[in-house]
Structure formats: C-alpha cells, structure tokens
Design a protein around this motif. Structure first.
Motif, short mmCIF file in Angstrom:
data_model
loop_
_atom_site.label_atom_id
_atom_site.label_comp_id
_atom_site.label_asym_id
_atom_site.label_seq_id
_atom_site.Cartn_x
_atom_site.Cartn_y
_atom_site.Cartn_z
N GLY A 74 21.03 3.56 -25.14
CA GLY A 74 21.77 2.31 -25.22
C GLY A 74 20.97 1.11 -25.61
N ALA A 75 19.64 1.14 -25.43
CA ALA A 75 18.83 -0.05 -25.63
C ALA A 75 17.93 0.02 -26.85
N ARG A 76 17.39 1.19 -27.15
CA ARG A 76 16.39 1.29 -28.22
C ARG A 76 16.70 2.46 -29.15
N SER A 77 16.05 2.43 -30.33
CA SER A 77 16.25 3.49 -31.31
C SER A 77 14.95 4.15 -31.74
N SER A 78 13.82 3.47 -31.53
CA SER A 78 12.54 3.97 -32.02
C SER A 78 11.75 4.62 -30.90
N ILE A 79 11.12 5.74 -31.19
CA ILE A 79 10.29 6.44 -30.21
C ILE A 79 9.10 5.58 -29.81
N TYR A 80 8.58 4.79 -30.74
CA TYR A 80 7.42 3.96 -30.44
C TYR A 80 7.81 2.73 -29.61
N ASP A 81 8.99 2.20 -29.83
CA ASP A 81 9.50 1.13 -28.97
C ASP A 81 9.75 1.66 -27.55
N GLU A 82 10.23 2.89 -27.47
CA GLU A 82 10.47 3.50 -26.16
C GLU A 82 9.14 3.69 -25.41
N GLY A 83 8.08 4.04 -26.15
CA GLY A 83 6.78 4.18 -25.52
C GLY A 83 6.32 2.89 -24.87
N LYS A 84 6.54 1.76 -25.54
CA LYS A 84 6.18 0.47 -24.97
C LYS A 84 7.00 0.17 -23.71
N ALA A 85 8.29 0.52 -23.75
CA ALA A 85 9.16 0.28 -22.59
C ALA A 85 8.75 1.15 -21.41
N VAL A 86 8.35 2.39 -21.67
CA VAL A 86 7.91 3.29 -20.60
C VAL A 86 6.69 2.72 -19.88
N ILE A 87 5.76 2.18 -20.66
CA ILE A 87 4.56 1.58 -20.07
C ILE A 87 4.92 0.32 -19.28
N LYS A 88 5.77 -0.51 -19.86
CA LYS A 88 6.14 -1.77 -19.22
C LYS A 88 6.84 -1.54 -17.88
N LYS A 89 7.64 -0.49 -17.80
CA LYS A 89 8.38 -0.19 -16.58
C LYS A 89 7.63 0.75 -15.64
N ASN A 90 6.36 1.02 -15.97
CA ASN A 90 5.50 1.88 -15.13
C ASN A 90 6.09 3.27 -14.93
N LYS A 91 6.75 3.79 -15.96
CA LYS A 91 7.28 5.15 -15.89
C LYS A 91 6.22 6.20 -16.24
N ALA A 92 5.16 5.77 -16.87
CA ALA A 92 4.02 6.62 -17.19
C ALA A 92 2.84 5.70 -17.45
N THR A 93 1.64 6.26 -17.38
CA THR A 93 0.46 5.44 -17.59
C THR A 93 0.28 5.17 -19.08
N PRO A 94 -0.37 4.06 -19.43
CA PRO A 94 -0.63 3.80 -20.86
C PRO A 94 -1.42 4.91 -21.53
#
Length: 469
Positions: free
Chosen positions: A345-365
């Motif tokens: 619903g929010a993003r379309s790019s795998i690389y944008d999703e990677g940034k969001a995962v890091i920002k939300k602390n869902k995985a380590t950088p």
C-alpha cells in the motif's frame, strides 16, 4: 490688566490676553466624531448575537461533541452483519469483536462505486466445485525437495545447528544451501530440485501424528499461526455451509501461545478445536527468530498439507471474513491465476522498502545492506512495476493453487528469508523477477481490506529461548 506672582525670587507675568482669546484668533478643538445612527442600528443585531454566542459558547462546543459521541456509540452498538447460509437463511457471526463486520469494501472506478472483491452470492458459491487440474505451459512439472547429507562433527548430538552457521541462518530444518545451489535453483527445468525446509528429523517443527493425519486429509485450507503469544485467535466469518464442509481451518500455535491463550480462558477442546479452527501445537521450533518460524506455515503450506490443492494464508493479526471457495473463484479461477497476493500500500520499490525496514527497526542496516547488495550483484533492477502491477507485495493474505510452479516459487521465497532478513516483502519481488512466474494476481489494497478485518498485533512476541547444545 497684568498681575505679578513671585515664586523663589522668580517673577512670572500672566496677562489677560493669555487667558482669553485674542481678537481674530480661533482656538483649535478636537471633536469626537458622532456615530451614524443608521450604522449603529445595522451593527446592533450582530453585536447582540455575538454577545449571546459568547455567553453560550460552552453549549455550542459541547453539543457537537456529544452528538459525535452518541453517533460513534450507536455504530459500536449495532448488531454485527449476518452471514449467509447455503439455504438462503442467515447465520449470525459470533460476538466478541466490533470488527465482526461483513459489509463490502468499495472503491470508485470511472465515477462509479464498485465492490473491491466481486465475490459471488452464497447460493452460487454453494454449487461451485473445484475445477479440473489444468495442464501448465510453464516448464516446471515436478519439484523434488533436497535432503542434504548434512553432518557436522562440531555439533555432536545437538538437535540444532547454531542460529547462524557461517553467518547464514541455515540449520537442520532448512538444509545448508550454498550460493551455487541458490543460483541453480532459479534455473527453470522440468524437474526442480530445491531446498524447502523439513530437511531432517532433528530439524524441529514437530507435529503430533493426529495433527498430521488431519492435515493430510485437507483438500483446501485456510491457515494462520501465532508464535510467541503475540496475537489472539479471531474466528473466521462470512463462509457458507458448503465451505465449512470442504475447507480446513488450521491455526498453528507454539507452547508460548498455548499458555497465553489458556491464561485468557481459551481452552482447546478434546477434538483439538476452538470454534472453527483446528489448533495444531508445534514443538521444537527451528529458529530463535519467531518471525522466521512464522514463515514456515506461511510459505510452506504445500509441505504441511501434501494433499491440498488450494490454500489461503491469513496473518494472525487479521480476521478472515469471506467465503474461501468464493475467494478462490474470484481471485484465481476467474482471473486464470495460480497465485494471488495483495500489492503493497505504501511503496513500490524494493530499495525504498529496504530504507523503510531500517527506519522502522525491522532489521539491522547490516542485514538489509547484505541482501540488497546481493540483489544488485544479481542484476535486480529498481523497477516499481512488474507486468503492469506493483513489484512490491504486502503479503498478509496469500491465495494460491498448489502446483509445481507455485510450490517452487514458495520454496525459493522461503530460502531467501532464511538466507537474508525475515522481511518477506524484500525478497518477493526478487523471486518474482528471477523466476518470471506467470499467473500472478497482485490485487489492490482495497481487495485485501475486503478479505479481512485488520486487528493489529495484540502483544509483543516473546522470544524463543532454546539451547543449541
């Protein structure tokens, strides 16, 4: 006549001419402008109304607030929408949640409001039969699951490898997939040989024989899981009596969730049921990461239900609210698809999703960097669309037919979340791009909202404490 006043030897003279106006001199005077009676008459009603409003402002503020409060209370107190039965009568859903709603989710298309999920009427669903197995044009005809001769002198009699083996999370459940084997697994052959979990008897994810027997008898299944006690169990609603007879409803729990649910008074009956769900207790989970344990029933339903032709996965934070056979017809059979999954619903790019995962602390950088760098090395483009659809999936609802093609897809997807991060949104576009699987129905977000009532996670997941020695 002039007069003289002495003050401290200083003489001040004041003449009569100073106190009176001199002839021909006109004294300047400031006159207050007189109000226009007509203007005053025009402003007076407004002023009176304003003064009255100021004196009654608490009432004017609280009346709308109270009205809004009563409106919201009336919505919560409305009886849940009833569900259809095969006979045209109605079956009222179980109480206990204000999200037990069946009203359709709609959207505007070309100026007209239409249903997000055009599902058939219950009487039509009642007469639906599973279609005959169609011959696939895709080269993959058979999937063989690898069972590695995986022995390490360093682990002795331990049932598990360490959580990270050579910085990778492969263990006795997954088998040890090398980078060479990973690359070979994406090559499409008539017979695909892949790692796909359940590698060893010592690998974990233990089920009782009664549960295995029950699961082997399922032709179609709706499944969910809750590991670590993070979520409640929400009863499915909206199904016909035909689906209750043809479809299994299976919820996988670990012993942590079992204890948490029993503490809240939710007891499993002698027939292993709670409501419409068959509760399957899993012992000896393979991973310390509970999110990764949850990927096993999510992605490997073809391994857990070897005789099933269809499966619908629903995240434990959601309440499934549609007839499963009607969902299969709407999302697979009608669209000639073998796998249906909701767009992100929010993003379309795998690389944008990677940034969001890091920002939300869902995985380590570091974890995300390793994964995305590997995808760049493999040539993964930063494309936001794939055959007209979003490249990124939300993946909380997965509807699929168990064919060799979709089974291979899910095995490859599972291996990616084991190798890298457990955030499956990052690996889905990569597997989709590498395998080039046809027959994917990536439905819009509003369709997902029609399929489930979102509840959200209730508790923080308790970590799995397990010794590797």
């Amino acid at each position: 006549m002039a007069s003289s006043v002495k003050l401290n030897c200083i003489s001040i003279s004041v003449s009569d001419s100073d106190s009176d106006e001199a002839p021909g001199w006109k004294q300047s005077r400031f006159r207050r402008k007189r109000r226009n009676p007509r203007g005053r008459w025009k402003d007076e009603p407004f002023r009176r109304a304003l003064r009255r409003a100021m004196s009654w402002w608490p009432v004017l503020v609280f009346i709308p607030a109270i009205a809004l409060l009563f409106f919201e209370a009336s919505r919560l107190s409305v009886k849940p929408t009833v569900e259809h039965s095969s006979t045209g009568r109605f079956i009222r859903p179980e109480p206990g949640s204000n999200l037990n709603r069946l009203d359709p989710t709609t959207r505007v298309v070309n100026g007209s409001r239409v249903a997000c999920l055009p599902i058939l009427h219950p009487e039509q669903i009642q007469h639906l039969e599973f279609p005959e197995i169609a011959e696939s044009d895709f080269p993959v005809k058979k999937v063989v699951y690898k069972s590695d001769p995986f022995v390490s002198q360093s682990i002795g009699n331990a049932t598990m490898l360490p959580a990270y083996f050579d910085s990778i999370r492969f263990n006795l459940f997954t088998g040890n997939q090398t980078l060479y084997e990973r690359e070979e697994s994406f090559k499409v052959n008539e017979t695909a040989v892949v790692h796909c979990g359940f590698y060893s008897e010592k690998g974990g994810f233990k089920l009782s024989e009664d549960d295995k027997k029950y699961m082997q008898g399922c032709q179609a299944v709706v499944s969910t899981c809750s590991f670590g006690g993070g979520d409640d169990l929400y009863q499915p609603i909206g199904m016909t009596e035909a689906s209750l007879e043809k479809v299994c409803y299976v919820a996988f729990w670990d012993e942590i969730t079992l204890a948490a649910q029993e503490a809240e008074g939710k007891m499993i009956l002698d027939d292993h049921m709670i409501g419409k769900w068959r509760i399957v207790i899993v012992k000896n989970l393979p991973f310390s990461d509970q999110r990764l344990n949850g990927k096993i029933p999510k992605m490997l339903s073809h391994r857990l239900f070897p005789q099933a032709r269809y499966s619908i996965w629903v995240d434990s934070k959601s309440q499934f609210r549609r007839d499963p056979i009607g969902v299969l017809e709407a999302l697979l059979w009608r669209t000639k698809s073998v796998l249906a999954i909701s767009e992100h619903g929010a993003r379309s790019s795998i690389y944008d999703e990677g940034k969001a995962v890091i920002k939300k602390n869902k995985a380590t950088p570091e974890e995300v960097k390793v994964q995305l760098n590997q995808y760049r090395v493999d040539g993964m483009p930063n494309q936001k669309r794939f055959k007209g659809k979003k490249a990124l999936a939300e993946a909380s609802v997965i509807v699929r037919e168990h064919t060799p093609l979709t089974n291979l897809f899910m095995c490859l997807w599972f291996n990616e979340v084991v190798r890298f991060t457990s955030r499956d949104q990052l690996s889905f576009p990569y597997v989709l791009w590498r395998l080039g699987i046809p027959g994917i129905n990536m439905f819009p977000v509003c369709t997902r909202k029609d399929l489930v009532n979102s509840m959200g996670h209730k508790h923080k997941v308790k970590p799995l404490v397990r010794s590797t020695t």
